[in-house]
Design an enzyme around this catalytic site. Structure first.
Site, PDB file in Angstrom:
ATOM      1  N   ASN A 255     -30.394  32.233-151.075  1.00  0.00           N
ATOM      2  CA  ASN A 255     -29.555  31.119-151.514  1.00  0.00           C
ATOM      3  C   ASN A 255     -29.756  29.912-150.602  1.00  0.00           C
ATOM      4  O   ASN A 255     -29.666  30.017-149.385  1.00  0.00           O
ATOM      5  CB  ASN A 255     -28.078  31.518-151.464  1.00  0.00           C
ATOM      6  CG  ASN A 255     -27.183  30.393-151.950  1.00  0.00           C
ATOM      7  OD1 ASN A 255     -27.097  30.125-153.140  1.00  0.00           O
ATOM      8  ND2 ASN A 255     -26.526  29.701-151.020  1.00  0.00           N
ATOM      9  N   GLU A 256     -30.026  28.757-151.200  1.00  0.00           N
ATOM     10  CA  GLU A 256     -30.116  27.482-150.495  1.00  0.00           C
ATOM     11  C   GLU A 256     -30.932  27.575-149.204  1.00  0.00           C
ATOM     12  O   GLU A 256     -30.420  27.360-148.102  1.00  0.00           O
ATOM     13  CB  GLU A 256     -28.717  26.935-150.202  1.00  0.00           C
ATOM     14  CG  GLU A 256     -27.924  26.664-151.470  1.00  0.00           C
ATOM     15  CD  GLU A 256     -26.652  25.854-151.248  1.00  0.00           C
ATOM     16  OE1 GLU A 256     -26.294  25.588-150.085  1.00  0.00           O
ATOM     17  OE2 GLU A 256     -26.012  25.483-152.247  1.00  0.00           O
TER      18      GLU A 256
ATOM     19  N   GLU B 254     -24.713  27.277-158.832  1.00  0.00           N
ATOM     20  CA  GLU B 254     -23.511  26.781-158.152  1.00  0.00           C
ATOM     21  C   GLU B 254     -23.233  25.353-158.584  1.00  0.00           C
ATOM     22  O   GLU B 254     -24.146  24.524-158.661  1.00  0.00           O
ATOM     23  CB  GLU B 254     -23.656  26.788-156.621  1.00  0.00           C
ATOM     24  CG  GLU B 254     -23.505  28.126-155.964  1.00  0.00           C
ATOM     25  CD  GLU B 254     -23.573  28.031-154.437  1.00  0.00           C
ATOM     26  OE1 GLU B 254     -23.172  26.981-153.876  1.00  0.00           O
ATOM     27  OE2 GLU B 254     -24.038  28.994-153.818  1.00  0.00           O
TER      28      GLU B 254
ATOM     29  N   HIS C  63     -27.676  35.426-148.456  1.00  0.00           N
ATOM     30  CA  HIS C  63     -26.856  34.215-148.539  1.00  0.00           C
ATOM     31  C   HIS C  63     -26.401  33.843-147.125  1.00  0.00           C
ATOM     32  O   HIS C  63     -25.231  33.961-146.778  1.00  0.00           O
ATOM     33  CB  HIS C  63     -25.666  34.455-149.478  1.00  0.00           C
ATOM     34  CG  HIS C  63     -25.017  33.189-149.978  1.00  0.00           C
ATOM     35  ND1 HIS C  63     -24.868  32.907-151.314  1.00  0.00           N
ATOM     36  CD2 HIS C  63     -24.474  32.130-149.317  1.00  0.00           C
ATOM     37  CE1 HIS C  63     -24.262  31.732-151.458  1.00  0.00           C
ATOM     38  NE2 HIS C  63     -24.012  31.253-150.255  1.00  0.00           N
TER      39      HIS C  63
ATOM     40  N   ARG D  84     -21.945  36.354-159.854  1.00  0.00           N
ATOM     41  CA  ARG D  84     -22.982  36.175-158.837  1.00  0.00           C
ATOM     42  C   ARG D  84     -22.360  36.393-157.464  1.00  0.00           C
ATOM     43  O   ARG D  84     -21.498  35.633-157.039  1.00  0.00           O
ATOM     44  CB  ARG D  84     -23.580  34.771-158.926  1.00  0.00           C
ATOM     45  CG  ARG D  84     -24.621  34.526-157.854  1.00  0.00           C
ATOM     46  CD  ARG D  84     -25.264  33.144-157.953  1.00  0.00           C
ATOM     47  NE  ARG D  84     -26.092  32.939-156.766  1.00  0.00           N
ATOM     48  CZ  ARG D  84     -25.909  31.975-155.868  1.00  0.00           C
ATOM     49  NH1 ARG D  84     -24.937  31.087-156.021  1.00  0.00           N
ATOM     50  NH2 ARG D  84     -26.696  31.887-154.823  1.00  0.00           N
TER      51      ARG D  84
ATOM     52  N   TYR E  70     -24.148  19.664-156.498  1.00  0.00           N
ATOM     53  CA  TYR E  70     -22.775  19.175-156.391  1.00  0.00           C
ATOM     54  C   TYR E  70     -22.651  17.655-156.455  1.00  0.00           C
ATOM     55  O   TYR E  70     -21.625  17.149-156.898  1.00  0.00           O
ATOM     56  CB  TYR E  70     -22.157  19.635-155.059  1.00  0.00           C
ATOM     57  CG  TYR E  70     -21.971  21.122-154.937  1.00  0.00           C
ATOM     58  CD1 TYR E  70     -20.763  21.721-155.269  1.00  0.00           C
ATOM     59  CD2 TYR E  70     -22.996  21.944-154.463  1.00  0.00           C
ATOM     60  CE1 TYR E  70     -20.572  23.094-155.144  1.00  0.00           C
ATOM     61  CE2 TYR E  70     -22.817  23.313-154.338  1.00  0.00           C
ATOM     62  CZ  TYR E  70     -21.602  23.889-154.682  1.00  0.00           C
ATOM     63  OH  TYR E  70     -21.438  25.240-154.565  1.00  0.00           O
TER      64      TYR E  70
ATOM     65  N   ASN F 143     -28.492  24.974-157.419  1.00  0.00           N
ATOM     66  CA  ASN F 143     -27.167  24.678-156.876  1.00  0.00           C
ATOM     67  C   ASN F 143     -27.054  23.165-156.734  1.00  0.00           C
ATOM     68  O   ASN F 143     -27.885  22.543-156.062  1.00  0.00           O
ATOM     69  CB  ASN F 143     -26.978  25.316-155.497  1.00  0.00           C
ATOM     70  CG  ASN F 143     -26.908  26.826-155.542  1.00  0.00           C
ATOM     71  OD1 ASN F 143     -27.050  27.438-156.597  1.00  0.00           O
ATOM     72  ND2 ASN F 143     -26.699  27.442-154.390  1.00  0.00           N
TER      73      ASN F 143
END
Length: 473
Positions: free
Chosen positions: A166-167, A375, A122, A77, A309, A307
């Site tokens: 992304n995000e 992610e 991104h 990716r 964490y 994504n």
């Protein structure tokens, strides 16, 4: 239980253009918002570094592909730099050398049996488009659609997996609270406007692909949505349970709800409208979609891209010191003392069960769509013997296995952030997420696989977590 990942499970690694490529003004590439920020306000970056060279992947992409191949990784990716495709971001001025670079990278991946999973955007808007207002300007959705059209045209014959943005929530924060480019403090007004435009941009790109390209290219498209998972601080308290649900809707529902259910989450609409009224505003800070826009956006994800964490505890209240929380949602976050200590990124506290609970939440909320964790990873000081990263990954991958086998969550893939140590936005090079160490003091940007690289390679080849751990005892 010694669970195994399904045979067709997709393992991959992730990177992003600005964070690894370098070559910031080479071969016709234009300036983007991060180039602009790091050159004009170097003190905004923790270690005052920049991504001008980064990992030099613009020149060393073949080494990167070799590292991915040696991992037996099914997919890579990566993201495409908008300003490398067009210096201004407008599609009447294409940069042939930029287009050729990504053709070479995609061809190299396919030659090595690695599936390209491409992120269209991104967090690196061309500065020219930011000067027009960036994502708070509704016209940006059309610029994005035309940019996506160029990528589908040039690369869609070989790229079958796409992420539009992304995000998007982190993109919004760059407009609201100065935690990233374009480094503005437009508060929640800018936050919601940027969110609204990105959702419409995503919808336009998806419909364009669906109508023009999908019949022949047969690819899949999604948007990578990030966020922590919120647990109620007091699991017995109805108020805390309701607050946790509200916080999860503010964090994840903002972008997921319009795509899966049409329109913003009702709880979010209610609270932002109420807060806007209390503030004496003539209209709500949260924009309203037209009926056509609701239809445009609803149903525009072929899989859920996540994504994730870390997690937090949450209770009702307003935390004026916590920039990462949305004050309109009225929730205060904290950390359970029993959780592991933070990584070198203070926000990244390992809570593996948070991933499992989030996967269950997404399954229940959106009908168990096929889901790729696009992610997940751990920050440290860059040591080669990165046992803390291995422990983190073991916990989160085990939580993923439990979600698949015990909770029947439809998780089809997993990607580690990141293949390489890289430029970590406001942290610069002060923290490291890579499976591969980069020597940023060496002009050659030497690449050295870490212990976690071997851990991941073993996992991919066996589909099991226990074998690596047992071998190391």
């Amino acid at each position: 239980m010694d669970y195994q990942f399904p045979k067709d499970f997709m393992f991959g690694v992730s990177t992003a253009a600005y964070q690894i490529e370098g070559g910031w003004n080479e071969d016709g590439k234009g300036e983007n918002i991060w180039d602009h920020l790091v050159h004009n306000n170097p003190k905004s970056i923790m270690d005052k570094t920049n991504g001008d060279i980064a990992c030099d992947s613009y020149h060393k992409y073949k080494e990167d592909v070799e590292l991915i191949k040696n991992l037996n990784s099914k997919f890579y990716r990566f993201s495409i730099s908008w300003a490398r495709i067009s210096p201004t971001g407008e599609m009447n001025k294409l940069n042939e050398k930029g287009i050729a670079y990504y053709n070479r990278l995609i061809d190299e991946l396919i030659k090595n049996d690695i599936v390209p999973l491409v992120t269209i955007y991104h967090w690196d808007l061309p500065q020219h488009l930011q000067d027009l207002g960036g994502w708070v300007n509704p016209i940006m959705s059309d610029y994005f659609k035309e940019y996506a059209r160029v990528l589908f045209t040039y690369y869609g014959d070989r790229v079958k997996w796409w992420i539009t943005i992304n995000e998007p929530m982190e993109v919004c924060k760059g407009y609201s609270i100065k935690v990233g480019a374009p480094f503005l403090d437009l508060n929640n007004t800018g936050y919601y406007l940027a969110a609204h435009t990105q959702l419409i941009a995503h919808g336009k790109a998806y419909r364009l692909y669906e109508e023009i390209f999908k019949p022949t290219q047969q690819g899949k498209i999604s948007i990578s949505i990030n966020g922590v998972f919120y647990f109620p601080k007091n699991a017995e308290s109805i108020d805390d349970i309701n607050t946790a649900e509200r916080a999860n809707q503010f964090e994840r529902g903002l972008f997921s709800h319009p795509i899966y259910k049409g329109d913003y989450p009702p709880i979010m609409r209610k609270w932002v409208d109420k807060k806007s009224k209390e503030e004496g505003r003539p209209w709500s800070k949260l924009p309203t979609f037209t009926e056509d826009e609701i239809k445009l956006i609803k149903g525009t994800a072929d899989f859920y891209a996540l994504n994730h964490y870390s997690s937090r505890l949450v209770t009702h209240g307003i935390d004026s010191n916590n920039y990462s929380c949305n004050p309109d949602g009225e929730y205060i976050t904290s950390v359970d003392e029993s959780w592991e200590k933070p990584s070198t990124a203070q926000w990244l506290i390992p809570v593996p069960d948070g991933l499992r609970q989030l996967l269950i939440w997404l399954k229940n909320e959106y009908g168990n769509p096929p889901l790729i964790i696009t992610e997940n990873g751990f920050a440290d000081n860059g040591q080669l013997d990165d046992l803390d990263r291995i422990n983190y990954l073991t916990g989160y991958l085990n939580a993923t296995l439990q979600a698949i086998h015990e909770d029947k969550c439809n998780v089809i893939g997993y990607s580690i952030w990141s293949l390489l140590d890289n430029f970590e936005w406001m942290y610069g090079f002060s923290i490291h997420f890579g499976l591969v160490k980069i020597d940023f003091n060496d002009p050659q940007r030497t690449r050295t696989p870490k212990a976690s690289y071997e851990f991941y390679k073993n996992l991919i080849s066996t589909g099991r977590l226990t074998s690596y751990i047992d071998n190391k005892r």
